[in-house]
Design an enzyme around this catalytic site. Structure first.
Site, PDB file in Angstrom:
ATOM      1  N   ASN A   1       0.831  -1.196   0.000  1.00 13.82           N
ATOM      2  CA  ASN A   1       0.000   0.000   0.000  1.00 13.82           C
ATOM      3  C   ASN A   1       0.872   1.256   0.000  1.00 13.82           C
ATOM      4  OD1 ASN A   1      -2.429   1.648   0.157  1.00 13.82           O
ATOM      5  ND2 ASN A   1      -3.420  -0.171   0.995  1.00 13.82           N
ATOM      6  N   ARG A   2       0.336   2.367   0.482  1.00 17.13           N
ATOM      7  CA  ARG A   2       0.961   3.673   0.264  1.00 17.13           C
ATOM      8  C   ARG A   2       1.609   4.230   1.527  1.00 17.13           C
ATOM      9  NH1 ARG A   2      -3.576   3.246  -2.912  1.00 17.13           N
ATOM     10  NH2 ARG A   2      -3.247   3.811  -5.104  1.00 17.13           N
TER      11      ARG A   2
ATOM     12  N   HIS B   1       3.504   0.179  -2.777  1.00 15.45           N
ATOM     13  CA  HIS B   1       3.909  -1.229  -2.918  1.00 15.45           C
ATOM     14  C   HIS B   1       5.421  -1.399  -3.091  1.00 15.45           C
ATOM     15  CE1 HIS B   1      -0.221  -2.190  -2.875  1.00 15.45           C
ATOM     16  NE2 HIS B   1      -0.479  -2.209  -4.168  1.00 15.45           N
TER      17      HIS B   1
ATOM     18  N   HIS C   1      -1.192  -9.826  -3.635  1.00 10.64           N
ATOM     19  CA  HIS C   1      -2.042  -8.916  -4.404  1.00 10.64           C
ATOM     20  C   HIS C   1      -2.816  -9.672  -5.496  1.00 10.64           C
ATOM     21  CE1 HIS C   1      -3.426  -5.299  -6.370  1.00 10.64           C
ATOM     22  NE2 HIS C   1      -2.706  -4.510  -5.578  1.00 10.64           N
TER      23      HIS C   1
ATOM     24  N   ASP D   1     -11.089   1.468  -3.162  1.00 11.63           N
ATOM     25  CA  ASP D   1      -9.646   1.310  -3.007  1.00 11.63           C
ATOM     26  C   ASP D   1      -9.321   1.760  -1.586  1.00 11.63           C
ATOM     27  OD1 ASP D   1      -6.985   0.854  -3.374  1.00 11.63           O
ATOM     28  OD2 ASP D   1      -6.677   2.382  -4.919  1.00 11.63           O
TER      29      ASP D   1
ATOM     30  N   GLN E   1      -7.293  -4.383   2.484  1.00 18.24           N
ATOM     31  CA  GLN E   1      -7.530  -3.401   1.424  1.00 18.24           C
ATOM     32  C   GLN E   1      -8.439  -4.035   0.385  1.00 18.24           C
ATOM     33  OE1 GLN E   1      -6.235  -0.312   1.513  1.00 18.24           O
ATOM     34  NE2 GLN E   1      -6.615   0.516  -0.529  1.00 18.24           N
TER      35      GLN E   1
ATOM     36  N   GLU F   1      -6.601  -7.540   0.118  1.00 14.79           N
ATOM     37  CA  GLU F   1      -5.207  -7.607   0.546  1.00 14.79           C
ATOM     38  C   GLU F   1      -5.091  -7.403   2.060  1.00 14.79           C
ATOM     39  OE1 GLU F   1      -2.967  -4.772  -2.091  1.00 14.79           O
ATOM     40  OE2 GLU F   1      -5.019  -4.498  -2.848  1.00 14.79           O
TER      41      GLU F   1
END
Length: 379
Positions: free
Chosen positions: A104-105, A130, A204, A278, A316, A344
Site C-alpha cells: 500500500n501507500r 507497494h 495482491h 480502493d 484493502q 489484501e
C-alpha cells in the site's frame, strides 16, 4: 460439509471440526522460462486431491493461478494474470504478486524512525506504493524448499539489502505457500532485519470467483467484510487518520451484498476519490495470533466461495479501478475495471506516519510474521 460455516478464526478449529480422510497433496517444480538476463525462473504447482491447485512463480513470489471447482465439480482459474512469464516482466500490474517491503501507500514517500528520515521512491503521484516501483514483486526469489505430503508447500527466500528502495536494514524475507488436503492455500510471510525498519507484506491476487475472463466480471459477486469501520482517504489515496463507521454507507459489507451496488455510487465522495473501492477496512477482530476472517467472496452462479483469513488488522478492498482495457491477460482476455477484485490483508496504509495505527516497526530479534489463508469452498 461446507467448511466456511465452521469457525474460521483458526486452522486447528476447522481441521478438528471436519472429518475428512487424509490425502497427500503434491508439489512439482519446473521452469517457467528465463528472465532477460538469462536467469531461470522456477514455477511450482501445488495440487490437492479435491481439485484445488495453485501455480507459483519464483519471479515476484507470484501466485499465478488458483483453480477451484464449482458446485458441479468443474474447475476454473479464479485469478487474473498472465499465461507466460514474459508478460509479468514486461507488463507488471501486481497480479498475484508478493508485495513488500511495504504494501500500500506511504505518504510523500517519507517516514521517520528513531529520529532518522527515510526517503522512498515516489511511484504513485508523489506517494510510495507497494515498495516504490521496484519492490518484492519484481525480484527473482530463491526456491529454498519444495515438498509434497499432507501439506504441499514451497518456501521462497529473498534478501533485501540495507538501503534497498530507501528502507533501512538488511531484510531477510521468506514467503511460504502451502496447500493442504482440504484445498486451503496458506501464505505465510516472515522477515527479520539487522536494523529497525518497517515491514508490511501481503499478496495482491485479483479474484473473479466466476472464473477469470468471465463476461460479467466480479462486480455481481457477494462480498462480506467483518469491519465496522474503514479508513477514508484524501485525494492521493492516503488515509486521513479518521476511523469512519461503515453503517449507512456503501462501505458496509458486514452482511453479504453485491459489490456492484456501491462501486459506482457517486453520492459518496470516497467512491469518487477512489474511482471505486480502493480502501482499507479496519477488521473488527484486529490483529490476531491465528488467522481470522477478513473477507468472504461468493459467486452466486457457480457457488465458488473464497474466505480470506489473516492475522493482520486490516484488509484493502480494491475493485481494479485502473484496469482500463490496455492489459491483455490470460487466454487473450482484455482486463477492465471490475473484472477482478483484490482483498489484501495488511497493516494499515501509511502506518509509519500514523501513531494511532498499529505499528509496522520491525526490530532486530523481533521478526515480522503475517499468516493468511485463501480458503476455497462451494455454496
Amino acid at each position: 460439509m461446507d467448511r466456511t460455516m465452521i469457525g474460521v478464526t483458526a486452522l486447528a478449529l476447522s481441521a478438528a471440526a471436519c472429518t475428512i480422510p487424509a490425502h497427500a497433496a503434491d508439489a512439482q517444480q519446473k521452469s517457467a522460462g528465463k528472465l532477460p538476463d538469462g536467469r531461470d525462473v522456477a514455477v511450482i504447482t501445488l495440487t490437492a486431491h479435491n481439485g484445488v491447485s495453485a501455480r507459483i512463480l519464483a519471479y515476484g513470489a507470484t501466485l499465478q493461478s488458483l483453480f477451484a471447482p464449482d458446485r458441479n465439480g468443474h474447475p476454473a482459474d479464479v485469478l487474473l494474470g498472465y499465461d507466460g512469464l514474459a508478460s509479468y516482466v514486461d507488463h507488471p500490474n501486481y497480479f498475484g504478486a508478493t508485495i513488500g517491503r511495504y504494501a500500500n501507500r506511504i505518504a510523500d514517500g517519507t517516514f521517520t524512525l528513531d529520529g532518522h528520515s527515510y526517503h522512498l521512491p515516489q511511484n504513485d503521484h508523489g506517494q510510495s506504493l507497494h515498495g516504490g516501483g521496484h519492490g518484492f514483486d519484481k525480484v527473482l526469489w530463491q526456491v529454498a524448499k519444495v515438498q509434497s505430503g499432507p501439506v504441499a508447500s514451497v518456501v521462497l527466500r529473498h534478501v533485501s539489502a540495507d538501503g534497498d528502495a530507501g528502507y533501512p536494514g538488511t531484510l531477510t524475507a521468506t514467503v511460504t505457500y502451502s496447500l493442504d488436503e482440504h484445498g486451503d492455500l496458506g501464505i505465510t510471510f516472515d522477515a527479520s532485519s539487522d536494523k529497525p525498519t518497517v515491514v508490511n507484506m501481503t499478496n495482491h491476487a485479483f479474484f473473479n470467483m466466476a472464473g477469470e475472463g468471465s463476461a460479467d466480471g466480479a462486480l455481481n459477486e457477494l462480498l462480506t467484510i467483518p469491519a465496522s469501520a474503514y479508513t477514508p482517504v484524501d485525494s492521493h489515496l492516503i488515509p486521513t487518520g479518521e476511523m469512519r463507521g461503515v453503517a449507512g454507507t456503501v462501505f458496509d459489507f458486514r452482511k453479504p451484498h453485491p459489490i456492484a451496488t456501491g462501486v459506482r455510487d457517486g453520492h459518496d465522495p470516497q467512491i469518487v476519490i477512489g474511482r471505486g473501492y480502493d480502501h482499507n477496512f479496519a477488521l473488527d477482530k484486529g490483529a490476531t495470533p491465528v488467522p481470522g476472517l477478513a473477507a468472504r467472496l461468493t459467486d452466486p452462479v457457480s457457488g465458488r466461495t473464497l474466505d480470506v483469513l489473516t492475522t493482520e488488522p486490516g484488509v484493502q478492498f480494491y475493485t481494479g479501478n485502473f484496469l482500463d482495457g490496455t492489459l491483455v491477460g490470460k487466454q487473450g482476455h482484455v482486463y477492465r475495471m471490475g473484472d477482478g477484485v483484490a482483498l489484501e490483508p495488511q497493516k494499515f496504509p501509511d502506518a509509519p506516519n500514523r501513531s494511532a495505527f498499529l505499528s509496522a516497526r520491525v526490530d532486530p530479534g523481533k521478526p515480522y510474521h503475517h499468516a493468511m489463508i485463501f480458503r476455497l469452498s462451494v455454496r
